[in-house]
Design a protein around this motif. Structure first.
Motif, PDB file in Angstrom:
ATOM      1  N   ASN A  77     -20.084  26.863  -2.415  1.00 37.94           N
ATOM      2  CA  ASN A  77     -18.668  26.923  -2.065  1.00 37.94           C
ATOM      3  C   ASN A  77     -18.092  25.526  -1.984  1.00 37.94           C
ATOM      4  O   ASN A  77     -18.735  24.598  -1.477  1.00 37.94           O
ATOM      5  CB  ASN A  77     -18.474  27.624  -0.720  1.00 37.94           C
ATOM      6  N   LYS A 113     -20.902  35.026 -10.708  1.00 30.46           N
ATOM      7  CA  LYS A 113     -19.532  35.083 -10.206  1.00 30.46           C
ATOM      8  C   LYS A 113     -18.964  33.673 -10.122  1.00 30.46           C
ATOM      9  O   LYS A 113     -19.666  32.726  -9.762  1.00 30.46           O
ATOM     10  CB  LYS A 113     -19.472  35.733  -8.818  1.00 30.46           C
ATOM     11  N   GLY A 115     -15.166  31.854  -8.880  1.00 30.67           N
ATOM     12  CA  GLY A 115     -13.831  32.087  -8.348  1.00 30.67           C
ATOM     13  C   GLY A 115     -13.204  30.809  -7.835  1.00 30.67           C
ATOM     14  O   GLY A 115     -13.906  29.863  -7.463  1.00 30.67           O
ATOM     15  N   SER A 117      -9.242  29.333  -5.843  1.00 34.13           N
ATOM     16  CA  SER A 117      -7.920  29.637  -5.312  1.00 34.13           C
ATOM     17  C   SER A 117      -7.129  28.349  -5.155  1.00 34.13           C
ATOM     18  O   SER A 117      -7.699  27.269  -4.962  1.00 34.13           O
ATOM     19  CB  SER A 117      -8.038  30.349  -3.965  1.00 34.13           C
ATOM     20  N   SER A 127      -5.513  33.336  -6.677  1.00 37.22           N
ATOM     21  CA  SER A 127      -6.974  33.258  -6.775  1.00 37.22           C
ATOM     22  C   SER A 127      -7.451  34.065  -7.978  1.00 37.22           C
ATOM     23  O   SER A 127      -6.843  35.071  -8.358  1.00 37.22           O
ATOM     24  CB  SER A 127      -7.642  33.781  -5.494  1.00 37.22           C
ATOM     25  N   THR A 128      -8.530  33.599  -8.565  1.00 42.33           N
ATOM     26  CA  THR A 128      -9.099  34.233  -9.746  1.00 42.33           C
ATOM     27  C   THR A 128     -10.599  34.379  -9.558  1.00 42.33           C
ATOM     28  O   THR A 128     -11.257  33.485  -9.019  1.00 42.33           O
ATOM     29  CB  THR A 128      -8.829  33.396 -11.009  1.00 42.33           C
ATOM     30  N   GLN A 129     -11.130  35.514  -9.974  1.00 42.96           N
ATOM     31  CA  GLN A 129     -12.577  35.727  -9.951  1.00 42.96           C
ATOM     32  C   GLN A 129     -13.057  36.218 -11.301  1.00 42.96           C
ATOM     33  O   GLN A 129     -12.443  37.110 -11.896  1.00 42.96           O
ATOM     34  CB  GLN A 129     -12.988  36.747  -8.886  1.00 42.96           C
ATOM     35  N   LEU A 131     -16.457  37.825 -13.158  1.00 49.83           N
ATOM     36  CA  LEU A 131     -17.716  38.510 -12.882  1.00 49.83           C
ATOM     37  C   LEU A 131     -18.405  38.842 -14.194  1.00 49.83           C
ATOM     38  O   LEU A 131     -17.814  39.489 -15.058  1.00 49.83           O
ATOM     39  CB  LEU A 131     -17.465  39.798 -12.094  1.00 49.83           C
ATOM     40  N   THR A 150     -12.302  39.752 -15.317  1.00 53.54           N
ATOM     41  CA  THR A 150     -11.473  38.753 -14.655  1.00 53.54           C
ATOM     42  C   THR A 150     -10.459  39.455 -13.757  1.00 53.54           C
ATOM     43  O   THR A 150      -9.751  40.357 -14.205  1.00 53.54           O
ATOM     44  CB  THR A 150     -10.720  37.887 -15.679  1.00 53.54           C
TER      45      THR A 150
END
Length: 205
Positions: A77, A113, A115, A117, A127-129, A131, A150
């Protein structure tokens, strides 16, 4: 029509059991970075499956299965300047039938993953993630295709002190993907939802 025709009850059915062990190491790498390493070992017993009783050819739920799931999870993170944030994670799950020494169905081999923000003009956060999952084995022995999804989420800062509005787009690029079904399905894999829009208004005291 009676949906239970062809089935019979099992008065000796027991609850499923699971033993879980997990080892977690967390490290503050710097003021901006925080890392986590996790190892887990799960053992499941008395799993309930549908079986056919050869004496009368009726379906019945019985405690017939066991399973083991072991894996590794890595996550990093980051919290940067200007309220920017992000994370990246990798999971290596290994789920198998200890009797047959075979990989369980509906379990990917690798999961990634990513992501992040960031604030947009002090009005809301975006925010975008991403996977990514590798293929999964179906109950019919086939494999699903790997996929990359996405998601995009927009969340306002508190409005009038108590309101918060969010707008989520799942599967932003409308990727067609499937996940394994069960023996009760004709097809080996079920097509999942395409691009989906979700709006939510929250009121907090």
């Amino acid at each position: 029509d009676d949906p239970f025709i062809g089935y019979k009850e099992n008065l000796d059915l027991k609850p499923e059991r699971i033993r879980t062990m997990e080892l977690v190491w967390e490290e503050r790498i710097s003021d901006e970075l925080f890392g986590t390493v996790s190892l887990y070992d799960n053992e499941m017993k008395d799993l309930i499956d549908q079986t056919v009783d050869p004496s009368d050819s009726l379906w019945q739920y019985r405690n017939v299965s066991r399973a083991k799931a072991r894996g590794l999870e890595l996550e990093l993170n980051a919290k940067l300047k200007m309220s920017l944030g992000g994370y990246v994670s990798y999971t290596y799950p290994r789920a198998e039938d200890p009797n047959l020494k075979q990989k369980l169905t509906n379990s990917p081999s690798h999961v990634f993953k990513l992501g992040f923000s960031y604030p947009v003009k002090k009005l809301f956060y975006a925010s975008t993630q991403l996977l990514y999952e590798t293929e999964r084995i179906t109950v019919y022995g086939t494999k699903t295709k790997p996929y990359l999804l996405t998601d995009l989420n927009l969340v306002t800062k508190p409005l009038l002190g108590h309101l918060k509005l969010s707008f989520l787009v799942k599967n932003l690029f409308d990727v067609e993907y499937s996940t394994p079904g069960g023996f009760e399905h004709v097809q080996d894999a079920i097509i999942q939802d395409g691009r989906t829009f979700i709006t939510k208004l929250e009121y907090r005291l």
